[in-house]
Design a protein around this motif. Structure first.
Motif, PDB file in Angstrom:
ATOM      1  N   MET A 229      16.369  -8.632  35.245  1.00 24.66           N
ATOM      2  CA  MET A 229      16.623  -8.425  33.818  1.00 24.66           C
ATOM      3  C   MET A 229      17.221  -7.035  33.575  1.00 24.66           C
ATOM      4  N   ALA A 230      16.691  -6.041  34.250  1.00 25.19           N
ATOM      5  CA  ALA A 230      17.165  -4.672  34.041  1.00 25.19           C
ATOM      6  C   ALA A 230      18.568  -4.454  34.581  1.00 25.19           C
TER       7      ALA A 230
ATOM      8  N   MET B  40       7.528 -11.443  40.282  1.00 27.30           N
ATOM      9  CA  MET B  40       7.477 -10.703  39.006  1.00 27.30           C
ATOM     10  C   MET B  40       8.317  -9.431  39.091  1.00 27.30           C
ATOM     11  N   LEU B  41       8.222  -8.743  40.202  1.00 32.30           N
ATOM     12  CA  LEU B  41       9.022  -7.527  40.382  1.00 32.30           C
ATOM     13  C   LEU B  41      10.512  -7.853  40.404  1.00 32.30           C
TER      14      LEU B  41
ATOM     15  N   GLY C  59      11.986 -10.465  39.026  1.00 30.26           N
ATOM     16  CA  GLY C  59      12.396 -10.901  37.687  1.00 30.26           C
ATOM     17  C   GLY C  59      12.656  -9.729  36.757  1.00 30.26           C
ATOM     18  N   GLY C  60      11.776  -8.749  36.792  1.00 29.45           N
ATOM     19  CA  GLY C  60      11.984  -7.566  35.958  1.00 29.45           C
ATOM     20  C   GLY C  60      13.215  -6.782  36.363  1.00 29.45           C
ATOM     21  N   THR C  61      13.419  -6.670  37.668  1.00 36.89           N
ATOM     22  CA  THR C  61      14.595  -5.952  38.161  1.00 36.89           C
ATOM     23  C   THR C  61      15.880  -6.702  37.836  1.00 36.89           C
TER      24      THR C  61
END
Length: 162
Positions: A70-71, A63-64, A66-68
């Motif tokens: 995307m950012a 999850m971490l 994936g968010g990174t």
């Protein structure tokens, strides 16, 4: 010249390298490839710190990541394009001449050329964590990045070979 040699040459004279890249012709695909390469390196540099965070806080690493992803790979390029446009407008306001491509190339290349320090910063964040060491490495990266960017902007807008 391969990008790795250009990155090493940037530490000796950032203006000369960016000027050489600019003399190769205005190619937006090259500028985008440089930016995307830098953004992928930003993403990879975050891996050790995210692994540390996931371990210490009991969070899911995927999850971490994936968010990174995307950012850094999807949103950051848009921010860098906006920052390059702002830099171009400022350069024109102070008397610089040249197209907006110059500002994009200067910013994107400065980011990619400072990538060894970005990776070092990521390693320090992952293995040591927050502290004076991370602050020092981050400050060194920021100073080198700003040196590259300012010297590149001077080279492409005023012809100064720094």
């Amino acid at each position: 010249m391969p990008f790795t040699q250009d990155i090493a040459a940037t530490y000796r004279g950032p203006g000369k390298v960016v000027r050489r890249l600019l003399d190769a012709g205005q190619r937006e695909d090259r500028a985008l490839a440089i930016l995307m390469g830098a953004c992928v390196i930003l993403f990879v540099a975050r891996w050790p710190a995210l692994a540390r965070q996931a371990h210490l806080e009991g969070q899911e690493l995927n999850m971490l990541l994936g968010g990174t992803l995307m950012a850094t790979v999807f949103f950051a390029p848009l921010i860098f394009y906006a920052l390059a446009l702002l830099a171009h407008l400022i350069a024109r306001a102070v008397g610089g001449t040249g197209p907006a491509y110059n500002a994009r190339l200067a910013l994107f290349w400065s980011l990619l050329a400072s990538s060894p320090l970005i990776l070092l910063n990521g390693l320090v964040a992952g293995y040591i964590g927050a502290g004076i060491q991370l602050t020092i490495v981050g400050l060194i990266w920021f100073c080198v990045f700003m040196w590259f960017w300012i010297a590149s902007m001077l080279a492409v807008y005023r012809g100064v070979q720094a």
